[in-house]
Design a protein around this motif. Structure first.
Motif, mmCIF file in Angstrom:
data_model
loop_
_atom_site.group_PDB
_atom_site.id
_atom_site.type_symbol
_atom_site.label_atom_id
_atom_site.label_comp_id
_atom_site.label_asym_id
_atom_site.label_seq_id
_atom_site.Cartn_x
_atom_site.Cartn_y
_atom_site.Cartn_z
ATOM 1 N N PRO A 166 0.796 -1.230 0.000
ATOM 2 C CA PRO A 166 0.000 0.000 0.000
ATOM 3 C C PRO A 166 0.826 1.277 0.000
ATOM 4 O O PRO A 166 0.360 2.326 -0.423
ATOM 5 C CB PRO A 166 -0.829 -0.123 1.283
ATOM 6 N N VAL A 167 2.054 1.216 0.507
ATOM 7 C CA VAL A 167 2.921 2.397 0.550
ATOM 8 C C VAL A 167 4.307 2.019 0.042
ATOM 9 O O VAL A 167 4.720 0.861 0.116
ATOM 10 C CB VAL A 167 3.034 2.972 1.977
ATOM 11 N N THR A 168 5.005 3.009 -0.478
ATOM 12 C CA THR A 168 6.376 2.800 -0.930
ATOM 13 C C THR A 168 7.323 2.999 0.241
ATOM 14 O O THR A 168 7.287 4.040 0.896
ATOM 15 C CB THR A 168 6.730 3.787 -2.053
ATOM 16 N N VAL A 169 8.141 1.990 0.481
ATOM 17 C CA VAL A 169 9.078 2.034 1.603
ATOM 18 C C VAL A 169 10.497 1.874 1.077
ATOM 19 O O VAL A 169 10.787 0.921 0.357
ATOM 20 C CB VAL A 169 8.760 0.921 2.628
ATOM 21 N N ILE A 170 11.338 2.830 1.400
ATOM 22 C CA ILE A 170 12.757 2.749 1.021
ATOM 23 C C ILE A 170 13.518 2.286 2.247
ATOM 24 O O ILE A 170 13.697 3.041 3.216
ATOM 25 C CB ILE A 170 13.278 4.109 0.541
ATOM 26 N N THR A 171 13.965 1.059 2.219
ATOM 27 C CA THR A 171 14.614 0.473 3.397
ATOM 28 C C THR A 171 16.038 0.991 3.558
ATOM 29 O O THR A 171 16.699 1.343 2.581
ATOM 30 C CB THR A 171 14.654 -1.062 3.286
ATOM 31 N N PRO A 172 16.543 1.042 4.790
ATOM 32 C CA PRO A 172 17.935 1.457 5.009
ATOM 33 C C PRO A 172 18.886 0.404 4.454
ATOM 34 O O PRO A 172 18.512 -0.753 4.248
ATOM 35 C CB PRO A 172 18.028 1.540 6.538
ATOM 36 N N LEU A 221 5.010 -4.204 7.721
ATOM 37 C CA LEU A 221 5.401 -3.019 6.963
ATOM 38 C C LEU A 221 5.075 -1.758 7.765
ATOM 39 O O LEU A 221 3.933 -1.556 8.176
ATOM 40 C CB LEU A 221 4.668 -2.982 5.623
ATOM 41 N N VAL A 222 6.084 -0.938 8.014
ATOM 42 C CA VAL A 222 5.904 0.312 8.756
ATOM 43 C C VAL A 222 6.137 1.465 7.786
ATOM 44 O O VAL A 222 7.240 1.645 7.278
ATOM 45 C CB VAL A 222 6.882 0.405 9.942
ATOM 46 N N GLY A 263 4.176 5.970 10.030
ATOM 47 C CA GLY A 263 3.948 5.136 11.202
ATOM 48 C C GLY A 263 2.774 4.195 11.086
ATOM 49 O O GLY A 263 2.385 3.567 12.072
ATOM 50 N N GLU A 264 2.186 4.075 9.908
ATOM 51 C CA GLU A 264 1.070 3.144 9.707
ATOM 52 C C GLU A 264 1.601 1.719 9.601
ATOM 53 O O GLU A 264 2.623 1.481 8.957
ATOM 54 C CB GLU A 264 0.298 3.514 8.437
ATOM 55 N N ILE A 265 0.905 0.783 10.230
ATOM 56 C CA ILE A 265 1.343 -0.614 10.258
ATOM 57 C C ILE A 265 0.472 -1.449 9.325
ATOM 58 O O ILE A 265 -0.756 -1.403 9.391
ATOM 59 C CB ILE A 265 1.255 -1.194 11.686
ATOM 60 N N PHE A 266 1.129 -2.210 8.463
ATOM 61 C CA PHE A 266 0.444 -3.147 7.568
ATOM 62 C C PHE A 266 1.064 -4.530 7.751
ATOM 63 O O PHE A 266 2.237 -4.650 8.113
ATOM 64 C CB PHE A 266 0.571 -2.709 6.110
ATOM 65 N N LEU A 267 0.270 -5.554 7.496
ATOM 66 C CA LEU A 267 0.753 -6.928 7.600
ATOM 67 C C LEU A 267 0.537 -7.660 6.283
ATOM 68 O O LEU A 267 -0.524 -7.519 5.645
ATOM 69 C CB LEU A 267 0.017 -7.686 8.715
ATOM 70 N N GLY A 268 1.525 -8.434 5.895
ATOM 71 C CA GLY A 268 1.412 -9.306 4.729
ATOM 72 C C GLY A 268 1.749 -10.731 5.134
ATOM 73 O O GLY A 268 2.770 -10.948 5.797
ATOM 74 N N GLY A 319 12.740 -17.735 14.068
ATOM 75 C CA GLY A 319 13.207 -16.398 13.733
ATOM 76 C C GLY A 319 13.126 -16.073 12.259
ATOM 77 O O GLY A 319 13.482 -14.970 11.831
ATOM 78 N N GLU A 320 12.635 -17.007 11.439
ATOM 79 C CA GLU A 320 12.531 -16.785 9.999
ATOM 80 C C GLU A 320 11.125 -16.363 9.578
ATOM 81 O O GLU A 320 10.912 -16.001 8.425
ATOM 82 C CB GLU A 320 12.919 -18.057 9.242
ATOM 83 N N GLY A 321 10.182 -16.389 10.497
ATOM 84 C CA GLY A 321 8.784 -16.193 10.123
ATOM 85 C C GLY A 321 8.280 -14.772 10.209
ATOM 86 O O GLY A 321 7.155 -14.493 9.814
ATOM 87 N N ILE A 322 9.094 -13.840 10.724
ATOM 88 C CA ILE A 322 8.672 -12.450 10.842
ATOM 89 C C ILE A 322 9.744 -11.555 10.227
ATOM 90 O O ILE A 322 10.918 -11.652 10.572
ATOM 91 C CB ILE A 322 8.445 -12.040 12.309
ATOM 92 N N ALA A 323 9.323 -10.691 9.304
ATOM 93 C CA ALA A 323 10.237 -9.732 8.686
ATOM 94 C C ALA A 323 9.664 -8.334 8.850
ATOM 95 O O ALA A 323 8.539 -8.066 8.433
ATOM 96 C CB ALA A 323 10.422 -10.052 7.201
ATOM 97 N N VAL A 324 10.419 -7.457 9.489
ATOM 98 C CA VAL A 324 9.987 -6.076 9.709
ATOM 99 C C VAL A 324 10.610 -5.204 8.629
ATOM 100 O O VAL A 324 11.830 -5.182 8.447
ATOM 101 C CB VAL A 324 10.404 -5.574 11.104
ATOM 102 N N LYS A 325 9.749 -4.485 7.906
ATOM 103 C CA LYS A 325 10.213 -3.630 6.809
ATOM 104 C C LYS A 325 9.765 -2.201 7.082
ATOM 105 O O LYS A 325 8.569 -1.903 7.073
ATOM 106 C CB LYS A 325 9.631 -4.121 5.483
ATOM 107 N N ALA A 326 10.709 -1.326 7.347
ATOM 108 C CA ALA A 326 10.402 0.071 7.660
ATOM 109 C C ALA A 326 11.177 0.991 6.737
ATOM 110 O O ALA A 326 12.250 0.638 6.235
ATOM 111 C CB ALA A 326 10.741 0.374 9.121
#
Length: 233
Positions: free
Chosen positions: A40-46, A63-64, A68-73, A191-198
């Motif tokens: 839903p939003v464009t995120v440029i990761t560090p 997805l953050v 600051g909006e939180i989305f889940l995939g 530890g492989e089942g959750i990926a945080v993308k901000a």
């Protein structure tokens, strides 16, 4: 003595066999490729130097957005028993059931709404708005998720709550994902089942709140999605 005439051969090349091979290869790559999720939003990761890859099955992307909006995939398994659509349908029903335990205004979903949700690669809004959201057309849903409809609130509500007897909505969703099936539970534990993308410009306190919520849920292992550093970084 007369010259020997060399019989000229036709330069025509039969491309039938090559065309068949091309079509077969194209079909193979289309059927075996994993398409990128629509976000839903464009995120440029560090940037970082890590080359570890996030698995493509049994994984949840948090997805953050820069706001600051939180989305889940959620992606399930390649096996039809735990396909992405079946897993999402189970997660939705588990989340709504948990939500209704702690809220006086109950949420009711039809099977058609559940089926629509199961086809969504990424979602993010208050659970109370889901029935009305799922009744919207695909075009309107995309507009809502992209923040083009200001009358709708987007993003999964999250705060610093540590009382799991009265979980916030982010915690409800993550517990529903964990309890959806054994495969999801196994990858989250490893530890492989959750990926945080901000986004690189997302305020740290927002990301910290998300990570703190995961730790409250005892989900202490997760990945942070980054872009690979280049020589110029």
């Amino acid at each position: 003595m007369g010259k020997v005439k060399i019989k000229r051969k036709s330069t025509l090349i039969d491309m039938t066999a090559m065309s068949d091979v091309t079509v077969l290869l194209l079909t193979f790559f289309m059927l075996t490729s994993t398409f990128l999720q629509k976000e839903p939003v464009t995120v440029i990761t560090p940037a970082s130097v890590s080359e570890l890859k996030v698995p493509i099955n049994n994984v949840t992307t948090v997805l953050v957005s820069p706001k600051g909006e939180i989305f889940l995939g959620v992606l399930g398994d390649a096996d039809s028993t735990y396909s992405s659509e079946k897993v999402r349908a189970d997660i939705l029903q588990n989340a709504v059931t948990e939500y209704n335990k702690t809220h006086s205004k109950k949420v009711q979903l039809t099977q058609e709404q559940v089926n629509k949700f199961a086809k969504m690669n990424m979602f993010g809004m208050p659970i109370a708005q889901l029935p009305a959201f799922l009744d919207e057309s695909q075009v309107h849903q995309d507009e809502i998720m992209q923040g083009k409809r200001p009358e709708w609130k987007i993003g999964i509500p999250v705060d610093g709550n540590q009382d799991l007897a009265n979980p916030n909505e982010f915690q409800i969703w993550m517990r529903a994902i964990y309890n959806s099936n054994d495969n999801m539970e196994k990858t989250i534990k490893s530890g492989e089942g959750i990926a945080v993308k901000a986004d690189a410009d997302t305020p740290y306190d927002i990301v910290h709140t998300v990570l703190d919520n995961l730790q409250t849920l005892k989900m202490n292992k997760f990945s942070l999605l980054t872009a690979l550093k280049t020589e110029n970084d």
